[in-house]
Design an enzyme around this catalytic site. Sequence first.
Site, PDB file in Angstrom:
ATOM      1  N   ARG A   1       0.841  -1.195   0.000  1.00 55.28           N
ATOM      2  CA  ARG A   1       0.000   0.000   0.000  1.00 55.28           C
ATOM      3  C   ARG A   1       0.880   1.250   0.000  1.00 55.28           C
ATOM      4  NH1 ARG A   1      -1.937   0.944   4.315  1.00 55.28           N
ATOM      5  NH2 ARG A   1      -1.171  -0.791   5.553  1.00 55.28           N
TER       6      ARG A   1
ATOM      7  N   TYR B   1      -1.233  -3.390  -6.768  1.00 59.97           N
ATOM      8  CA  TYR B   1      -0.975  -4.244  -5.607  1.00 59.97           C
ATOM      9  C   TYR B   1      -2.000  -4.124  -4.486  1.00 59.97           C
ATOM     10  CZ  TYR B   1       2.047  -7.309  -2.891  1.00 59.97           C
ATOM     11  OH  TYR B   1       2.566  -8.391  -2.233  1.00 59.97           O
ATOM     12  N   GLY B   2      -2.418  -5.257  -3.965  1.00 54.69           N
ATOM     13  CA  GLY B   2      -3.152  -5.364  -2.697  1.00 54.69           C
ATOM     14  C   GLY B   2      -4.179  -4.275  -2.468  1.00 54.69           C
TER      15      GLY B   2
ATOM     16  N   LYS C   1      -9.587  -2.460   1.662  1.00 55.75           N
ATOM     17  CA  LYS C   1      -9.333  -1.289   2.501  1.00 55.75           C
ATOM     18  C   LYS C   1     -10.141  -0.081   2.045  1.00 55.75           C
ATOM     19  CE  LYS C   1      -7.071  -3.767   5.001  1.00 55.75           C
ATOM     20  NZ  LYS C   1      -5.849  -4.032   5.663  1.00 55.75           N
TER      21      LYS C   1
ATOM     22  N   HIS D   1     -10.700  -2.468  11.445  1.00 63.00           N
ATOM     23  CA  HIS D   1      -9.585  -3.282  10.954  1.00 63.00           C
ATOM     24  C   HIS D   1      -9.333  -4.391  11.979  1.00 63.00           C
ATOM     25  CE1 HIS D   1      -5.111  -3.263   9.410  1.00 63.00           C
ATOM     26  NE2 HIS D   1      -5.832  -4.169   8.798  1.00 63.00           N
TER      27      HIS D   1
ATOM     28  N   SER E   1      -1.369  -3.353  10.343  1.00 63.36           N
ATOM     29  CA  SER E   1      -0.973  -4.223   9.244  1.00 63.36           C
ATOM     30  C   SER E   1       0.304  -4.985   9.595  1.00 63.36           C
ATOM     31  CB  SER E   1      -0.748  -3.390   7.989  1.00 63.36           C
ATOM     32  OG  SER E   1      -1.925  -2.677   7.692  1.00 63.36           O
ATOM     33  N   ALA E   2       0.279  -6.270   9.286  1.00 62.68           N
ATOM     34  CA  ALA E   2       1.415  -7.169   9.541  1.00 62.68           C
ATOM     35  C   ALA E   2       1.789  -7.231  11.025  1.00 62.68           C
ATOM     36  CB  ALA E   2       2.622  -6.801   8.672  1.00 62.68           C
ATOM     37  N   CYS E   3       0.787  -7.172  11.896  1.00 65.40           N
ATOM     38  CA  CYS E   3       1.030  -7.273  13.332  1.00 65.40           C
ATOM     39  C   CYS E   3       0.259  -8.425  13.970  1.00 65.40           C
ATOM     40  CB  CYS E   3       0.708  -5.956  14.025  1.00 65.40           C
ATOM     41  SG  CYS E   3       1.885  -4.663  13.614  1.00 65.40           S
TER      42      CYS E   3
ATOM     43  N   LYS F   1      -2.936 -10.256  12.879  1.00 66.40           N
ATOM     44  CA  LYS F   1      -4.368 -10.579  12.832  1.00 66.40           C
ATOM     45  C   LYS F   1      -4.624 -11.959  12.216  1.00 66.40           C
ATOM     46  CE  LYS F   1      -5.522  -6.868  10.662  1.00 66.40           C
ATOM     47  NZ  LYS F   1      -4.132  -6.356  10.707  1.00 66.40           N
ATOM     48  N   THR F   2      -4.059 -12.215  11.029  1.00 65.55           N
ATOM     49  CA  THR F   2      -4.311 -13.506  10.371  1.00 65.55           C
ATOM     50  C   THR F   2      -3.865 -14.649  11.276  1.00 65.55           C
ATOM     51  OG1 THR F   2      -4.054 -12.489   8.214  1.00 65.55           O
ATOM     52  CG2 THR F   2      -3.831 -14.880   8.303  1.00 65.55           C
TER      53      THR F   2
ATOM     54  N   ASP G   1      -9.279  -9.816   8.889  1.00 65.06           N
ATOM     55  CA  ASP G   1      -8.798  -8.454   8.615  1.00 65.06           C
ATOM     56  C   ASP G   1      -9.824  -7.353   8.873  1.00 65.06           C
ATOM     57  OD1 ASP G   1      -6.419  -7.019   7.671  1.00 65.06           O
ATOM     58  OD2 ASP G   1      -7.630  -6.417   5.963  1.00 65.06           O
TER      59      ASP G   1
ATOM     60  N   ARG H   1       2.506 -11.976  -0.418  1.00 68.41           N
ATOM     61  CA  ARG H   1       1.164 -12.303   0.087  1.00 68.41           C
ATOM     62  C   ARG H   1       0.601 -13.547  -0.577  1.00 68.41           C
ATOM     63  NH1 ARG H   1      -1.481  -8.701   4.097  1.00 68.41           N
ATOM     64  NH2 ARG H   1       0.131  -7.140   4.422  1.00 68.41           N
TER      65      ARG H   1
ATOM     66  N   ASN I   1      -0.394 -17.766  22.339  1.00 65.38           N
ATOM     67  CA  ASN I   1      -1.231 -16.591  22.621  1.00 65.38           C
ATOM     68  C   ASN I   1      -2.572 -17.016  23.232  1.00 65.38           C
ATOM     69  OD1 ASN I   1       0.735 -14.856  21.689  1.00 65.38           O
ATOM     70  ND2 ASN I   1      -0.060 -14.835  19.581  1.00 65.38           N
TER      71      ASN I   1
HETATM   72  P1  GTP Z   1      -2.229  -7.576   7.461  1.00 67.13           P
HETATM   73  O1  GTP Z   1      -2.680  -8.637   6.519  1.00 67.13           O
HETATM   74  O2  GTP Z   1      -1.193  -6.680   6.875  1.00 67.13           O
HETATM   75  O3  GTP Z   1      -3.360  -6.791   8.032  1.00 67.13           O
HETATM   76  O4  GTP Z   1      -1.405  -8.328   8.655  1.00 67.13           O
HETATM   77  P2  GTP Z   1      -1.891  -9.173   9.930  1.00 67.13           P
HETATM   78  O5  GTP Z   1      -2.236  -8.249  11.041  1.00 67.13           O
HETATM   79  O6  GTP Z   1      -2.911 -10.162   9.528  1.00 67.13           O
HETATM   80  O7  GTP Z   1      -0.539  -9.906  10.370  1.00 67.13           O
HETATM   81  P3  GTP Z   1      -0.122 -11.450  10.222  1.00 67.13           P
HETATM   82  O8  GTP Z   1      -0.933 -12.339  11.108  1.00 67.13           O
HETATM   83  O9  GTP Z   1      -0.060 -11.801   8.800  1.00 67.13           O
HETATM   84  O10 GTP Z   1       1.350 -11.412  10.835  1.00 67.13           O
HETATM   85  C1  GTP Z   1       2.374 -10.605  10.288  1.00 67.13           C
HETATM   86  C2  GTP Z   1       3.723 -11.120  10.706  1.00 67.13           C
HETATM   87  O11 GTP Z   1       3.819 -11.166  12.131  1.00 67.13           O
HETATM   88  C3  GTP Z   1       3.991 -12.539  10.213  1.00 67.13           C
HETATM   89  O12 GTP Z   1       5.311 -12.627   9.753  1.00 67.13           O
HETATM   90  C4  GTP Z   1       3.797 -13.391  11.439  1.00 67.13           C
HETATM   91  O13 GTP Z   1       4.565 -14.550  11.416  1.00 67.13           O
HETATM   92  C5  GTP Z   1       4.191 -12.453  12.580  1.00 67.13           C
HETATM   93  N1  GTP Z   1       3.442 -12.791  13.810  1.00 67.13           N
HETATM   94  C6  GTP Z   1       2.100 -12.984  13.915  1.00 67.13           C
HETATM   95  N2  GTP Z   1       1.753 -13.343  15.181  1.00 67.13           N
HETATM   96  C7  GTP Z   1       2.898 -13.361  15.889  1.00 67.13           C
HETATM   97  C8  GTP Z   1       3.204 -13.659  17.265  1.00 67.13           C
HETATM   98  O14 GTP Z   1       2.337 -13.993  18.082  1.00 67.13           O
HETATM   99  N3  GTP Z   1       4.524 -13.542  17.634  1.00 67.13           N
HETATM  100  C9  GTP Z   1       5.493 -13.175  16.752  1.00 67.13           C
HETATM  101  N4  GTP Z   1       6.745 -13.090  17.197  1.00 67.13           N
HETATM  102  N5  GTP Z   1       5.245 -12.909  15.446  1.00 67.13           N
HETATM  103  C10 GTP Z   1       3.971 -12.994  15.026  1.00 67.13           C
HETATM  104  C1  SPV Z   2      -2.952  -4.368   5.325  1.00 71.30           C
HETATM  105  O1  SPV Z   2      -1.979  -3.710   4.920  1.00 71.30           O
HETATM  106  O2  SPV Z   2      -3.508  -4.121   6.415  1.00 71.30           O
HETATM  107  C2  SPV Z   2      -3.451  -5.505   4.534  1.00 71.30           C
HETATM  108  C3  SPV Z   2      -2.879  -5.728   3.207  1.00 71.30           C
HETATM  109  O3  SPV Z   2      -4.350  -6.198   4.967  1.00 71.30           O
HETATM  110  S1  SPV Z   2      -3.580  -4.709   2.007  1.00 71.30           S
HETATM  111  O4  SPV Z   2      -4.697  -5.427   1.385  1.00 71.30           O
HETATM  112  O5  SPV Z   2      -2.551  -4.436   0.996  1.00 71.30           O
HETATM  113  O6  SPV Z   2      -4.062  -3.491   2.589  1.00 71.30           O
HETATM  114 MN    MN Z   3      -4.917  -5.636   7.133  1.00 73.00          MN
END
Ligand code: GTP
Ligand code: SPV
Ligand code: MN
Length: 595
Positions: free
Chosen positions: A70, A211-212, A220, A240, A262-264, A266-267, A287, A379, A507
Amino acid sequence: MNITVKNVKLSNWIKEVADLCQPDNIHICNGSREEYDQMIETLLKSGIAIPLKTRPNSFLFRSDPSDVARVEDRTYISTSSKDEAGPTNNWIDPVELKKIMLDLYKGCMKGRTMYVIPFSMGPIGSPIAKIGIEISDSPYVVVNMHIMTRVSSRVLELLGTDGDFIPCLHSIGAPLAPGQKDSKWPCAPIEKKYISHFPEENLIWSYGSGYGGNALLGKKCLALRIASAMARREGWMAEHMLILRLTNPAGRQFHIAAAFPSACGKTNLAMMQPSIPGWKCECIGDDIAWMKIGPDGRLYAINPENGFFGVAPGTSYNTNPMAMDTLKENVIFTNCALTDDGDVWWEGMDGDEPKHAIDWKGRDWTPESTEEAAHANARFTAPASQCPVICKDWEKQEGVPIDIFIFGGRRTNVVPLVYEAYNWDHGVFLGATAASETTAANIGAVGNLRRDPFAMKPFCGYNMGDYFRHWIEMGKRLGNKAPKIFYVNWFRKSSEGKFLWPGFSDNSRVLKWICERVDGKANAKKTSIGLLPDEKNIDLNGLNISPENMKELMNINPDEWKAEIPDIEKHFATFGKRLPEELREQLKEFKERLR
Ligand code: GTP
Ligand code: SPV
Ligand code: MN
């Protein structure tokens, strides 16, 4: 071109866009399997899609190295006054922005096909679902939309002649001159990218990126930025947040919605498999959550999406087995590495690194290479229905009743593993002041601490001060039926730079304490920041973690928290009069508790 659609608004819009963008062809999508296969066939022939030998019906795409995430700097909330967009959003006057973008859109689809993608966010026909129509010149967008949203000709039938929809215009911004050879991932340079939202007229215009979140406009752009503005007008919430169902050994269900940036995580949390016996976790969404107050006065959540657009690096059988099992077939991978036996690979996957691979830029890669094989924001796009722990109620029209909200983020230090808000307004304060280290999900620096209120900084379609007020007001309406609010941090590190907490399936130990708090069964101690578990309250059975680590994870250093205050004050000051009095009061009380 002779295109017939019954809906008058749509038919006019298609004609208008075609006149402006001048595509060679127009294709109205029906969402069928045949359509998907045909699009993939074309993408394979042109060498854009790479078939994977080990995963049926799965393909790898490589984006242009400039178009990997993004672009928050190029994302706009274009309201008639700047103040409506607020201090957390980029703003350009709608008249001016439209002029700039109309110039860009002029002839931008020359040499390409214009796809008209009718989609539903939420189950088709459901009273809470929203209909969007994305017009895009990217076949990659079409196949991704097929997975991420419900694309169907039934959406057009539902619209009838006069039904309303959210127009989402997208172009990669790379017209082709006659005879010009196309590149593998055409897109526009950064200074020509615009991801624009006109929330006052429910309109989305995106230009220049494939992208995305920049291009899959149901996600989003519609389900968060436009929907959050609608939600505030109409008295509901677009967040979110992941949604999960946790069942305790006694069979009691808890529904949890959690907002992490993002990338913290959730998935990962959405599909987490508890490491503690007797507890069960099912995924409803990973998400986005749309939530409304139900007839019983509780808050009900649905996941408006149809698939997962998940971060690949770090995903493994060890960390997220349910995601790995979701990825066995029918998946689109973007910017992953390609192994010699025709599979994808990324950093953090199970087993040994491949001895040789093709990296996300299409170059030879070996473990000696200095760069990563997969991009940090590589992704997967996969159907939610393929997740082995997808909840049987994930498409239930009325949604699931939320018991618990969790906020969180990526904090190397300061913030403990878990704590509970004293009450709703304090919880809103925790959400409003949430800070997290930036990630590769956005183009820009990684690892910079920033305030990301409710994980919505990049996704709130109106003034964030009004958004805080909306949260305060939802709490008033929900009264004693409001979800309890917690804050977590899985990412605290030791002085040696190692994660203190094992995370992932463990967790569940934190969620267990949270559920027991809601059940009135677990103790907590009052601290300056909120209610913390006594160390013995977190179930550490079977976990090999040192008492020193636990101590560090739970540690509250008043000096570190005092050091946060000036930044919180600065953050709050940006909202001026729009900052709810309740939050000013919360900050005052927090400062008093820290004294
Ligand atoms: P978006 O799709 O961008 O919204 O991201 P998200 O919030 O869904 O994050 P996601 O679950 O994909 O995790 C992002 C990164 O954090 C990955 O590389 C995971 O492996 C890492 N991660 C997720 N949960 C944990 C955790 O409990 N501990 C640690 N150390 N890393 C984690
Ligand atoms: C985020 O960045 O929070 C995502 C990926 O879930 S994107 O669809 O690119 O926004
Ligand atoms: Mn997201």
